[in-house]
Design a protein around this motif. Structure first.
Motif, PDB file in Angstrom:
ATOM      1  N   ALA A 125       0.838  -1.196   0.000  1.00 59.89           N
ATOM      2  CA  ALA A 125       0.000   0.000   0.000  1.00 59.89           C
ATOM      3  C   ALA A 125       0.878   1.252   0.000  1.00 59.89           C
ATOM      4  N   PRO A 126       0.615   2.194  -0.899  1.00 59.64           N
ATOM      5  CA  PRO A 126       1.394   3.438  -0.906  1.00 59.64           C
ATOM      6  C   PRO A 126       1.035   4.306   0.299  1.00 59.64           C
ATOM      7  N   ALA A 127       1.935   5.225   0.613  1.00 56.50           N
ATOM      8  CA  ALA A 127       1.652   6.146   1.726  1.00 56.50           C
ATOM      9  C   ALA A 127       0.417   6.984   1.434  1.00 56.50           C
ATOM     10  N   ARG A 128       0.209   7.322   0.182  1.00 54.14           N
ATOM     11  CA  ARG A 128      -0.983   8.060  -0.245  1.00 54.14           C
ATOM     12  C   ARG A 128      -1.521   7.409  -1.513  1.00 54.14           C
ATOM     13  N   TRP A 129      -2.774   7.037  -1.502  1.00 58.40           N
ATOM     14  CA  TRP A 129      -3.356   6.395  -2.672  1.00 58.40           C
ATOM     15  C   TRP A 129      -3.605   7.435  -3.758  1.00 58.40           C
ATOM     16  N   PRO A 130      -3.038   7.261  -4.959  1.00 61.98           N
ATOM     17  CA  PRO A 130      -3.185   8.260  -6.018  1.00 61.98           C
ATOM     18  C   PRO A 130      -4.593   8.267  -6.607  1.00 61.98           C
ATOM     19  N   SER A 131      -4.924   9.367  -7.259  1.00 62.50           N
ATOM     20  CA  SER A 131      -6.232   9.493  -7.903  1.00 62.50           C
ATOM     21  C   SER A 131      -6.255   8.690  -9.199  1.00 62.50           C
TER      22      SER A 131
ATOM     23  N   ALA B  58     -18.427  -1.005  -7.521  1.00 67.31           N
ATOM     24  CA  ALA B  58     -18.226  -1.635  -6.210  1.00 67.31           C
ATOM     25  C   ALA B  58     -16.764  -1.672  -5.790  1.00 67.31           C
ATOM     26  N   GLN B  59     -15.874  -0.988  -6.508  1.00 65.87           N
ATOM     27  CA  GLN B  59     -14.458  -1.021  -6.151  1.00 65.87           C
ATOM     28  C   GLN B  59     -14.229  -0.428  -4.762  1.00 65.87           C
ATOM     29  N   ASP B  60     -13.378  -1.084  -3.986  1.00 63.53           N
ATOM     30  CA  ASP B  60     -13.088  -0.597  -2.628  1.00 63.53           C
ATOM     31  C   ASP B  60     -11.796   0.220  -2.599  1.00 63.53           C
ATOM     32  N   TYR B  61     -11.554   0.957  -3.662  1.00 63.30           N
ATOM     33  CA  TYR B  61     -10.319   1.723  -3.778  1.00 63.30           C
ATOM     34  C   TYR B  61     -10.272   2.840  -2.727  1.00 63.30           C
ATOM     35  N   PRO B  62      -9.171   2.966  -1.982  1.00 61.86           N
ATOM     36  CA  PRO B  62      -9.122   3.939  -0.885  1.00 61.86           C
ATOM     37  C   PRO B  62      -8.914   5.385  -1.334  1.00 61.86           C
ATOM     38  N   GLY B  63      -8.452   5.609  -2.560  1.00 63.28           N
ATOM     39  CA  GLY B  63      -8.145   6.957  -3.023  1.00 63.28           C
ATOM     40  C   GLY B  63      -9.248   7.548  -3.872  1.00 63.28           C
ATOM     41  N   PRO B  64      -9.035   8.780  -4.377  1.00 59.95           N
ATOM     42  CA  PRO B  64     -10.019   9.428  -5.250  1.00 59.95           C
ATOM     43  C   PRO B  64     -10.185   8.647  -6.544  1.00 59.95           C
ATOM     44  N   MET B  65     -11.415   8.502  -6.980  1.00 57.97           N
ATOM     45  CA  MET B  65     -11.708   7.665  -8.149  1.00 57.97           C
ATOM     46  C   MET B  65     -12.973   8.150  -8.824  1.00 57.97           C
ATOM     47  N   GLU B  66     -12.991   8.123 -10.132  1.00 61.94           N
ATOM     48  CA  GLU B  66     -14.225   8.357 -10.869  1.00 61.94           C
ATOM     49  C   GLU B  66     -14.243   7.459 -12.099  1.00 61.94           C
ATOM     50  N   ILE B  67     -15.423   7.296 -12.687  1.00 62.87           N
ATOM     51  CA  ILE B  67     -15.607   6.451 -13.864  1.00 62.87           C
ATOM     52  C   ILE B  67     -16.154   7.317 -14.986  1.00 62.87           C
TER      53      ILE B  67
END
Length: 426
Positions: A37-43, A66-75
């Motif tokens: 896991a990175p220190a900060r999850w990238p967008s 349903a992705q459980d991605y911890p960082g910023p995300m869009e589709i």
């Protein structure tokens, strides 16, 4: 020795070289590399090109929502001229399942010189980059609820390519509309990319294998792809071999800009390999392997469906070169078809040398196919049917060339793409 015995000997020597000298292509152990896991999850922006995919979206799009991605995300789903309500289906699913914000964009018909998928990716990536100025989940784009409702069919000009200073997402996940992801898929891809300093991480989705023809053709499709582009060679530092699997590609946005994709490969029919080559030429590090938790849900129930899938790009793989076509046909005949013919000569014509050499070559051939059959959970006895499957692929390749010379080229979903005006770089 007889002529057939000499041909069988050539086949056996070819298989010994393929077994040991072609990057161990037959092994199926290239899975996602070490992950942390990175220190900060990238967008991340997930870009989904879709043309007439209303039937499969209810099975695939919810897996992205349903992705459980911890960082910023869009589709961003790019509705590429669909006539079956693909965009409306996507919006309905976003409302039903929630999850990260989803935007549907409709860029219009491709301009001359662009394939449909790359035209769609151009606009999806352009919109994601433009949002670096403050319209996405990594900017000041409003509440999550407002973002989810943003499925208004934006056209080119509204999203654009982004201006100077646009930041956009740090990574792009380019994934086909028929690909289903387990909930941790994006998280694992990003963890692999950041932990290993990779600019492109691609997984060959596990294709559907349900019908009889799918069992015959599909595992061999991946087997032949790996033979052309051995995954171990692709993944080696400083490698010259480059390839990707277009159904699932995680791409660092900065590397995409440096490689000028998709503009630099806008005419490519085999877009995934061209994408990997462009990123590699621009100094990027790439990785390709088999997927455990990424699946293609598109059915190919009939041989005709599988035939179209292969033949639409087979001649492009040979650079539309008739001499390469002749060489490929001859090579396939010697490597795959000669062993059973030689064994037949040994059993029924008394040619002991031909029979022994043919049996040995066929045994090595079958042995290299076993790992792929295991990966696809198929009967290992199918390994001995590989010559038959290879004969089908030989016919598909010839048919691909015939279609091209008749002006039908690479036809897919109502579009036909001619030979690129400029030959792709090797």
């Amino acid at each position: 020795m007889s002529t057939i015995a000499w041909i069988a000997l050539a086949s056996l020597l070819s298989w010994l070289w393929l077994l040991l000298g072609q990057g161990f292509f037959w092994r199926t152990d290239q899975r996602l590399p070490r992950r942390s896991a990175p220190a900060r999850w990238p967008s991340v922006a997930v870009v989904v090109p879709a043309r007439d995919e209303a039937e499969v979206l209810p099975l695939s799009l919810p897996s992205l929502l349903a992705q459980d991605y911890p960082g910023p995300m869009e589709i961003i789903l790019v509705d590429d001229g669909s006539e079956d309500g693909t965009g409306d289906v996507a919006r309905t699913l976003a409302v039903r399942y929630g999850g990260p914000p989803l935007t549907v964009v409709s860029p219009g018909a491709p301009e001359p010189g662009w394939t449909g998928k790359l035209w769609a990716l151009r606009h999806g990536i352009g919109l994601a980059r433009a949002r670096g100025a403050g319209a996405g989940p990594w900017g000041d784009g409003g509440s999550e609820a407002e973002k989810r409702r943003r499925g208004d069919g934006e056209r080119d000009g509204e999203g654009g390519k982004g201006g100077a200073g646009a930041v956009g997402p740090e990574y792009l996940l380019l994934t086909d509309a028929d690909i289903a992801h387990e909930p941790d898929s994006l998280r694992e891809l990003v963890a692999a990319a950041t932990a290993n300093g990779l600019d492109l991480v691609s997984q060959m989705a596990r294709l559907r294998v349900v019908t009889g023809w799918e069992r015959v053709v599909v595992p061999a499709f991946v087997y032949f792809f790996a033979q052309l582009y051995p995954f171990r060679r692709v993944n080696r530092t400083g490698a010259r071999t480059a390839a990707a699997a277009g159904g699932c590609v995680l791409l660092r946005t900065e590397a995409a800009g440096r490689a000028r994709v998709p503009e630099a490969i806008r005419q490519a029919v085999i877009d995934d390999v061209s994408l990997a080559r462009a990123v590699q030429r621009a100094g990027g590090r790439i990785w390709l392997g088999l997927a455990d938790r990424v699946d293609s849900i598109r059915p190919y129930p009939r041989l005709a469906d599988l035939w179209r899938m292969v033949s639409r790009s087979a001649y492009a793989q040979l650079w539309h070169n008739p001499l390469l076509l002749v060489g490929t046909v001859a090579g396939l005949a010697v490597v795959y078809l000669a062993p059973p013919a030689a064994l037949y000569a040994g059993l029924f014509a008394g040619d002991v040398a031909a029979g022994a050499l043919g049996a040995a070559a066929w045994a090595v051939m079958a042995g290299t196919y076993v790992p792929m059959l295991r990966y696809y959970r198929q009967s290992l006895w199918q390994a001995f049917a590989l010559p038959f499957t290879a004969s089908l692929y030989l016919c598909m390749t010839v048919d691909s060339a015939v279609r091209h010379h008749r002006g039908r080229g690479a036809a897919w979903k109502g579009r036909t793409y001619p030979r690129p005006r400029v030959a792709p770089e090797r």
